[in-house]
Design a protein around this motif. Structure first.
Motif, mmCIF file in Angstrom:
data_model
loop_
_atom_site.group_PDB
_atom_site.id
_atom_site.type_symbol
_atom_site.label_atom_id
_atom_site.label_comp_id
_atom_site.label_asym_id
_atom_site.label_seq_id
_atom_site.Cartn_x
_atom_site.Cartn_y
_atom_site.Cartn_z
ATOM 1 N N ASN A 93 -1.395 2.444 -1.806
ATOM 2 C CA ASN A 93 -2.415 3.494 -1.691
ATOM 3 C C ASN A 93 -1.944 4.759 -2.367
ATOM 4 O O ASN A 93 -2.686 5.397 -3.143
ATOM 5 N N SER A 122 -1.745 4.429 -6.023
ATOM 6 C CA SER A 122 -3.101 4.406 -6.571
ATOM 7 C C SER A 122 -3.603 5.825 -6.829
ATOM 8 O O SER A 122 -4.187 6.119 -7.875
ATOM 9 N N CYS A 123 -3.369 6.687 -5.867
ATOM 10 C CA CYS A 123 -3.810 8.082 -6.043
ATOM 11 C C CYS A 123 -3.083 8.740 -7.199
ATOM 12 O O CYS A 123 -3.705 9.423 -8.036
ATOM 13 N N PHE A 139 -5.366 9.899 -10.304
ATOM 14 C CA PHE A 139 -5.541 11.291 -10.723
ATOM 15 C C PHE A 139 -4.878 11.555 -12.069
ATOM 16 O O PHE A 139 -5.400 12.313 -12.888
ATOM 17 N N ARG A 166 -7.967 2.816 15.081
ATOM 18 C CA ARG A 166 -8.642 3.534 14.003
ATOM 19 C C ARG A 166 -7.633 4.201 13.087
ATOM 20 O O ARG A 166 -7.930 4.577 11.970
ATOM 21 N N ASN A 171 -4.185 4.406 11.028
ATOM 22 C CA ASN A 171 -3.157 3.552 10.464
ATOM 23 C C ASN A 171 -1.856 4.323 10.287
ATOM 24 O O ASN A 171 -1.770 5.505 10.563
ATOM 25 N N ASP A 227 -13.036 3.904 3.068
ATOM 26 C CA ASP A 227 -11.568 3.855 3.000
ATOM 27 C C ASP A 227 -11.029 4.834 4.027
ATOM 28 O O ASP A 227 -11.554 5.937 4.177
ATOM 29 N N ASP A 228 -9.971 4.436 4.746
ATOM 30 C CA ASP A 228 -9.451 5.325 5.785
ATOM 31 C C ASP A 228 -8.480 6.366 5.220
ATOM 32 O O ASP A 228 -8.086 7.303 5.900
ATOM 33 N N ASN A 229 -8.070 6.196 3.979
ATOM 34 C CA ASN A 229 -7.143 7.129 3.365
ATOM 35 C C ASN A 229 -7.935 8.204 2.643
ATOM 36 O O ASN A 229 -8.662 7.926 1.682
ATOM 37 N N LEU A 230 -7.799 9.445 3.111
ATOM 38 C CA LEU A 230 -8.646 10.522 2.592
ATOM 39 C C LEU A 230 -8.404 10.817 1.108
ATOM 40 O O LEU A 230 -9.345 11.105 0.368
ATOM 41 N N ASN A 240 -7.345 8.739 -1.140
ATOM 42 C CA ASN A 240 -7.955 7.637 -1.888
ATOM 43 C C ASN A 240 -9.454 7.832 -2.031
ATOM 44 O O ASN A 240 -10.038 7.620 -3.091
#
Lengths: 630, 142
Positions: free
Chosen positions: A419, A422-423, A427, A586, A588, B11-14, B16
């Motif tokens: 994750n 990915s960011c 970006f 909810r 993670n 998506d739970d990742n802000l 992302n």
């Protein structure tokens, strides 16, 4: 020359010197010769021959008589019962041993006493299994048929005597022949009553022991029963032993009791032979009685401890309580020991009767106590085994859980890493390829996002490494002077700028410079802050405080989020153990943070704990020691 | 830009979420976001997205379960769903297809590939009219 002989003299054996020469037919003329004197004229040579013959006859007769007496003597003094049978099956002679064995009246030897004969013939004879023998199967019948049996072919019979008692005899026999025909028979009976009785007792003892052993082997192995009574060899064994002692030895009072190997307190398992109220008294009171004080003679206890069977003398008593004593006449106390410890005791006697225990009886008791020991040890081993199995099962479950957690862990780690990457790549690509489309502000914004994600990735990697180091005990801190408040302010600023969803409020008291590892403290703060954010998903304010109360430094991070239940307040500090609930699902995260936080704080000499109320929020507290004045 | 048929990103990742939202809006799409399945389902009651982009690893109800739920609902079953996943293991793609996903994208995202995939899917879907796709789109014809 003719000589006259007094016939009477001749008959009576009185030799006459001059009057020889008279020969008389003794048998036919004996009667007459008594009354008359008859003289016969004989030549001298004839007379001398007659005399010699007479002498021979006398000697032979005498010898015969002597032989007969000898035979009589032997016949009578023989230990075994000898019976001589006529060809018609009736006994013609029997010796004193026969009379004694069969308890016939004392009648002079081997006369044809019809009364005794009839009695002899009317005894019922049975084979060794108790079946009455038919006429043709009687030993006498066998010999009269010409059969010989002895040694291995000897026959075992049981005589039922008129008084109800029995005699058991081993009988050998042979026929009597004359001129090739059977004219009679002889049986010789060896009284084996006592021997058979002993054999039977031994056999019974052996059987009882085997029964006892079998019942131990057959004792329940059912796991369910095991869980209920992990250790109860006594009940089954105790009852069996006292039953056997009673049955085989004939004891009227028997008791079996466990003994605590340390306190020597008695725990009665089975008692028999006492009056019901005494029995109840024993069961109720014995468990407060120590074996040491039970017997009036202290040496008894010592001997029992030394695994010695003790025979109580009549003067000794057993004290059940201050008021009750049990009188003993000839009581046997047998210890049951395992690995040098006294674990049980068997008591047996014949109430108030005397009894002189034979060595076989003692051996039997000894064998039974040995079996008890074996049973006890087996039970204990089985209990240990069951326990070990339970522990193994638990361990296995733990292992499975841990394994699952590890797999889960790797999945979560990959997820988090990817994750973040990915960011960073997203970006970057946006800036790279879409430059014309982006405003300067946007470019700066995206660059900041990239930077933040980079930090995040770095943190993640550090966390994973730290956890490994923690597990192997290799985490270290490097202390240097640190302005805690300045660090906190910096970190809060950074977090706040990338978390538009939440408000951050800080209250920092003046703190002295401390010796601490800045990177690690950063880790702690970042972790607590990100937790606070995560666990208040609806936004809100996060309060950060630093307090100096003169004894230590206290840092508090408080959120108004979903809170943590009481039972999880400790477990959240354990690796892989993020508290699982509907709500936290909810959220993670790696679940790594808090264990590492704790490790770092404790390495600095501090403590960390959480306070929380469900739905109200949580407060994480960290204490650090104040620097000691130089 | 068709605001009536936005793309729904779950998506739970802000961060992302932000990245995807930026990418999509720069390409002219309307975007709605949700951080978990429950939020997504409640949004779906009022909007009609042209596409759902879903992270498989969601807290609570996971992405595949949500996919099945959506596909089982006749009112929503025609909405194309593309799975996003940061946990690319063998068999993941299979699982997403089995659950009913129409496409699969793994993170880190390759922007070109990402855009191509979603446009293809939206274009071939029977749910919305092709005119939803803006023509001023990096000069590429669709």
């Amino acid at each position: 020359m003719n000589v006259g002989i007094n016939a009477i003299d001749l008959i009576n054996g009185r030799g006459t010197s001059e009057k020889r020469g008279v020969f008389m037919n003794r048998s036919s003329n004996m009667q007459r010769a008594k009354n008359e004197e008859e003289y016969i004229q004989l030549p001298l040579s004839e007379y001398k021959r007659l005399m010699a013959l007479e002498e021979e006859l006398r000697v032979t007769t005498h010898r015969e008589r002597e032989r007969m007496s000898q035979f009589e003597a032997i016949f009578e003094t023989m230990a075994d019962a000898v019976v001589v049978y006529q060809v018609d099956g009736r006994p013609s002679m029997f010796n004193r041993a026969t009379r004694e064995m069969l308890m016939l009246d004392a009648v002079p030897t081997y006369d044809q006493n019809l009364q005794s004969q009839r009695r002899l013939a009317s005894y019922t004879i049975h084979d060794e299994h108790g079946q009455m023998l038919a006429e043709e199967d009687l030993p006498s019948a066998h010999v009269l048929r010409g059969e010989t049996f002895k040694g291995s072919t000897a026959v075992d019979v049981i005589f039922n005597l008129p008084d109800g008692s029995i005699r058991q005899a081993s009988i050998s026999g042979a026929p009597i022949y004359r001129d090739g025909k059977v004219t009679g028979g002889v049986t010789i009976s060896h009284d084996v009553t006592e021997r058979r009785r002993l054999e039977k007792r031994t056999h019974e003892s052996l059987q009882s022991l085997m029964e006892l052993a079998a019942s131990i082997v057959a004792m329940p192995r059912n796991d369910e029963q095991r869980e209920e009574k992990l250790f109860n060899f006594s009940q089954v064994i105790g009852e069996k032993i006292i039953e056997l002692t009673r049955r085989v030895l004939g004891c009227t009072r028997v008791g079996f009791s466990e003994v605590d190997p340390e306190t020597y307190l008695l725990k009665p398992i089975a008692i028999t032979g006492f009056a019901p109220d005494v029995q109840k008294l024993l069961f109720d009171n014995l468990d407060q009685v120590s074996l040491a004080s039970y017997y009036s003679d202290a040496s008894v206890f010592e001997r029992l401890k030394a695994n010695e069977i003790v025979l109580l003398e009549p003067s000794q008593k057993m004290s059940v309580s201050n008021l009750t004593h049990i009188e003993c006449v000839h009581t046997l106390i047998a210890p049951i020991c395992s690995e040098g410890n006294l674990i049980g005791v068997l008591f047996a006697d014949f109430a108030n009767s005397e009894h002189f225990y034979t060595s076989e009886e003692i051996s039997l008791i000894r064998a039974m106590t040995r079996i008890s020991t074996l049973a006890y040890e087996r039970e204990r081993k089985q209990a240990e085994l069951a326990q070990a199995m339970l522990e193994l099962h638990d361990l296995n479950e733990q292992l499975v859980t841990m394994s699952k957690a590890q797999t889960n862990f790797f999945a979560i780690i990959s997820h988090e890493f990817r994750n973040t990457l990915s960011c960073i790549s997203g970006f970057s690509e946006m800036i790279n390829e879409g430059y014309e489309q982006l405003s300067a502000d946007e470019v700066r914004e995206f660059a900041t996002d990239i930077a933040n994600e980079t930090y995040r990735l770095d943190r993640l990697i550090t966390e994973v490494l730290d956890l490994e180091r923690m597990k192997s005990g290799h985490m270290t801190i490097h202390r240097a002077p640190l302005d805690l408040n300045a660090l906190m302010t910096q970190i809060i600023g950074r977090v706040a700028s990338s978390t538009p969803t939440h408000h951050f409020h800080s209250e920092l008291q003046a703190l002295p410079v401390i010796e601490a590892d800045a990177d690690r403290i950063t880790q702690v703060l970042m972790n607590l802050l990100s937790n606070a954010i995560k666990y208040s998903p609806d936004g809100g304010t996060i309060h950060v405080r630093s307090i100096n109360d003169g004894e230590r430094i206290l840092i508090q991070v408080r959120d108004c989020g979903i809170g943590i239940p009481q039972e999880a307040l400790e477990t959240i500090f354990q690796p892989y153990n993020r508290f699982d609930s509907e709500r936290t699902r909810r959220i993670n995260g790696t679940g790594l943070g808090l264990p590492i936080v704790r490790e770092i704080v404790e390495l600095h000499g501090g403590k960390v704990w959480a306070e929380s109320e469900v739905d109200q929020g949580s407060t994480f507290n960290v204490t650090l020691p104040l620097p000691t004045p130089l | 830009m068709n605001t009536q048929h936005p793309i729904l990103v779950i998506d739970d990742n802000l961060i992302n979420l932000k990245l995807i939202r930026v990418i999509l809006t720069k390409r002219g799409y309307e975007v709605r976001t949700a951080i978990n399945a429950m939020e997504a389902l409640s949004l779906l009651e009022s909007i009609h997205p042209s596409l759902i982009l879903m992270d498989i690893q969601l807290p609570g109800m996971d992405g595949l379960t949500l996919t099945r739920k959506i596909k089982a609902n006749p009112q929503m079953s025609a909405i194309p769903i593309v799975a996003l996943t940061a946990y690319a293991m063998k068999g993941d793609e299979e699982k997403t297809r089995e659950a009913g996903c129409d496409g699969y994208i793994s993170k880190p995202i390759d922007i070109e590939n990402f855009i191509n995939t979603i446009t293809r899917i939206i274009h071939t879907s029977t749910y919305v009219a092709p005119m939803n796709v803006p023509s001023s789109f990096w000069g590429k014809e669709v």
